[in-house]
Design a protein around this motif. Sequence first.
Motif, PDB file in Angstrom:
ATOM      1  N   PHE A  57      -3.310   5.333  -2.101  1.00  0.00           N
ATOM      2  CA  PHE A  57      -4.356   5.948  -1.288  1.00  0.00           C
ATOM      3  C   PHE A  57      -4.259   7.464  -1.308  1.00  0.00           C
ATOM      4  O   PHE A  57      -3.198   8.034  -1.033  1.00  0.00           O
ATOM      5  CB  PHE A  57      -4.262   5.457   0.162  1.00  0.00           C
ATOM      6  N   ARG A  94       1.078   5.746  -0.333  1.00  0.00           N
ATOM      7  CA  ARG A  94       0.513   7.099  -0.460  1.00  0.00           C
ATOM      8  C   ARG A  94       1.571   8.011  -1.062  1.00  0.00           C
ATOM      9  O   ARG A  94       2.689   8.092  -0.553  1.00  0.00           O
ATOM     10  CB  ARG A  94       0.043   7.663   0.869  1.00  0.00           C
ATOM     11  N   VAL A 103      -6.860   1.153   6.597  1.00  0.00           N
ATOM     12  CA  VAL A 103      -7.375   1.294   5.237  1.00  0.00           C
ATOM     13  C   VAL A 103      -7.725  -0.041   4.596  1.00  0.00           C
ATOM     14  O   VAL A 103      -8.653  -0.117   3.776  1.00  0.00           O
ATOM     15  CB  VAL A 103      -6.389   2.068   4.342  1.00  0.00           C
ATOM     16  N   TYR A 147       0.857  -1.187   0.000  1.00  0.00           N
ATOM     17  CA  TYR A 147       0.000   0.000   0.000  1.00  0.00           C
ATOM     18  C   TYR A 147       0.895   1.240   0.000  1.00  0.00           C
ATOM     19  O   TYR A 147       1.941   1.267   0.667  1.00  0.00           O
ATOM     20  CB  TYR A 147      -0.907   0.021   1.220  1.00  0.00           C
TER      21      TYR A 147
END
Length: 252
Positions: A159, A136, A224, A134
């Motif tokens: 994200f 960002r 998340v 994941y």
Amino acid sequence: MFSLSFTTAFALLASLGSIVASPTPRQNGFQVINNCQVSGDVALTFDDGPFAYEGDVASVLGNQKGTFFLNGNNYECIYNQIDQVRALHAAQHTLGSHTWSHADLTKLDEAGINEELRKVEEAFIRILGLKPLYFRPPYGSYNDLVLKVLAQRGYKKLFLWTEDTGDANGESAGYSQGVLDGVIGDYPNPHLVLSHSTIQSTATQVLPYAVPRLEGAGYRLVSVDTCLGGNGEWPYEYIGEPGTPDGSWTCY
């Protein structure tokens, strides 16, 4: 380093007693995520660490879960915060990549993007034995090349957010509290909130104010991967056992 199938990794982790959440099979494809998808869920996310306040943030969250998108060398060198990172993981918070140096990836070429991702992946693997899936992007900034490189490196999701508390931009604690008041008043619609674990007032003023109010409104505070429901997955690739620090574990 070696790579295992998902089934084998799951079995090994279970035998080691280090599963923090039951993983589901990873989906094919790469996704940009703008919001949570489960009604009544709020994902509080914290960028730019590890630094000095992650423990305070985790303490305020209590049994609830957050997501920390970590840099390698931003406010602090990640290798100087090994215990902090391992404690967050042991407490079942989700950890993701935020690049090595908080670079705007849209200003880099393909080799530069790969290097920003590789170095923080290496730190995760050394510290946790896990590669993050994941991500960002710093400043919320990405382009087609960034998405291509992320997919090539095996990432599953990028994200963004629905609300920014403004803490990293110098906004007051009162401003950040007001942003979260807006979330509270929007129950049960899901939200994905951006904050920063590097800002003391977020840990000591904003979260102590907002967390009990979010809970009182009926929200679940989740990571998340949880707030995506069936579209979430285990946010890591298992590589091996955590390592032991030596002279090569440095940011310089």
